[in-house]
Design an enzyme around this catalytic site. Structure first.
Site, PDB file in Angstrom:
ATOM      1  N   LYS A 106       0.852  -1.302   0.002  1.00 15.86           N
ATOM      2  CA  LYS A 106      -0.008  -0.016   0.011  1.00 15.86           C
ATOM      3  C   LYS A 106       0.838   1.058   0.005  1.00 15.86           C
ATOM      4  O   LYS A 106       0.695   2.216  -0.801  1.00 15.86           O
ATOM      5  CB  LYS A 106      -1.055  -0.051   1.204  1.00 15.86           C
ATOM      6  CG  LYS A 106      -1.927  -1.073   1.369  1.00 15.86           C
ATOM      7  CD  LYS A 106      -2.966  -0.814   2.435  1.00 15.86           C
ATOM      8  CE  LYS A 106      -2.357  -0.932   3.821  1.00 15.86           C
ATOM      9  NZ  LYS A 106      -2.028  -2.476   3.872  1.00 15.86           N
ATOM     10  N   THR A 107       1.750   1.143   0.947  1.00 15.97           N
ATOM     11  CA  THR A 107       2.627   2.534   1.167  1.00 15.97           C
ATOM     12  C   THR A 107       3.403   2.909  -0.177  1.00 15.97           C
ATOM     13  O   THR A 107       3.484   3.924  -0.760  1.00 15.97           O
ATOM     14  CB  THR A 107       3.434   2.382   2.282  1.00 15.97           C
ATOM     15  OG1 THR A 107       2.746   2.289   3.356  1.00 15.97           O
ATOM     16  CG2 THR A 107       4.424   3.778   2.268  1.00 15.97           C
ATOM     17  N   GLU A 150      -3.712   6.131   0.979  1.00 18.57           N
ATOM     18  CA  GLU A 150      -3.315   4.673   1.303  1.00 18.57           C
ATOM     19  C   GLU A 150      -4.539   4.269   2.167  1.00 18.57           C
ATOM     20  O   GLU A 150      -5.101   5.005   3.287  1.00 18.57           O
ATOM     21  CB  GLU A 150      -1.844   4.718   2.303  1.00 18.57           C
ATOM     22  CG  GLU A 150      -1.752   3.415   2.754  1.00 18.57           C
ATOM     23  CD  GLU A 150      -0.381   3.559   3.258  1.00 18.57           C
ATOM     24  OE1 GLU A 150      -0.020   2.406   4.112  1.00 18.57           O
ATOM     25  OE2 GLU A 150       0.566   4.153   2.927  1.00 18.57           O
TER      26      GLU A 150
END
Length: 295
Positions: A106-107, A150
């Site tokens: 995700k990041t 995010e």
């Protein structure tokens, strides 16, 4: 908890939108220094009187029951919401939200997508779980129509969002102490997908993701290595040890060539997702390739 990396992008966006922000934390730090330089009044430590005069109190999930500021807000009748709820409010300030979810990546993918749109001159807002050197922080306010967020599944916090575009990178065994089972985890991602307004960008190679999306009433665009995906990474190879390059194909058309500056084959998936999300948000394939090379 105004000194936290999750709070800072929200503070930046609301400050830029003209809201008066105050806050507190238990210890000083770089983020608080940045906030004070923006003209924001930050108190150390938490104290009941810090909330006097506020219209709304926002607190991080790390704040424990019995916190004097939450108690004071309750006493004064000031509404209080957890950070993920506020993130949902903030996300709706922008016409096109790109909410990036998944157990892994995700990041990185949120950072890649932000990098592409920023370099392409789209001036996106962003809320990232890590520091992106290009923007010198964990997020930014933006004057463009896009916000890149995010979107974390833990404790179902991503269910406070209403994505214009959602991205699902993968669904794997994680946070099962909260979800209890893989079936519950997949059901939570399905709820997240159901909140999507325009389209879902999903990893077509990930069986759990595709099972979670089965029969959904929303456009689903897939990416992956498999020929059945809408966007396919082809000719995946190491351009130099540990660093990969690949071609992006959409149906029978080659859109571009990408060379990564972060290592590992797993980042081909992250980059492909960011390529699709950013080009569907208005970046050109050339701008997407340049952003990914620079990330």
């Amino acid at each position: 908890g105004i000194g936290g990396s999750g709070m800072f992008p929200i503070v930046q966006i609301l400050h830029a939108a003209g809201y008066t922000i105050t806050g507190s934390d238990v210890l000083p730090g770089d983020i608080i220094n940045y906030e004070r330089a923006m003209g924001i009044d930050v108190k150390i430590p938490h104290a009941a009187e810090n909330v006097d005069g506020a219209d709304l109190l926002v607190y991080t999930a790390a704040i424990l029951p019995g916190n004097p500021e939450i108690a004071r807000a309750q006493e004064l009748g000031i509404p209080a919401v957890e950070r993920s709820v506020m993130l949902g409010y903030v996300q709706r300030l922008y016409a096109h939200s790109i909410c990036i979810a998944g157990t892994h990546g995700k990041t990185t993918t949120t950072g890649m997508t932000t990098q592409i749109l920023e370099m392409a001159g789209k001036d996106p807002a962003a809320v990232i779980g890590g520091k992106l050197p290009l923007i010198k922080g964990y997020g930014k306010s933006g004057k463009g129509e896009n916000i890149v967020v995010e979107s974390c599944e833990f404790a179902n916090t991503f269910l406070h969002l209403t994505p214009y575009t959602s991205v699902i990178l993968n669904i794997d065994d994680d946070h099962l102490e909260f979800f209890g089972s893989m079936e519950n985890l997949k059901a939570s991602f399905r709820k997240f997908a159901d909140l999507t307004e325009r389209r879902i960008i999903a990893n077509g190679d990930d069986a759990n993701t595709m099972e979670a999306l089965a029969g959904i009433d929303c456009e689903v665009v897939t990416f992956g290595f498999g020929e059945g995906c809408d966007y396919v990474a082809k000719n995946v190879h190491m351009a130099r040890p540990a660093f990969y390059a690949f071609e992006v194909w959409h149906k029978d058309a080659k859109l571009g060539e990408v060379e990564l500056s972060v290592p590992g084959k797993h980042n081909v998936y992250n980059a492909l997702a960011a390529f699709v999300a950013s080009t569907l948000a208005g970046a050109t394939p050339e701008e997407a390739a340049a952003g990914l090379k620079a990330f």
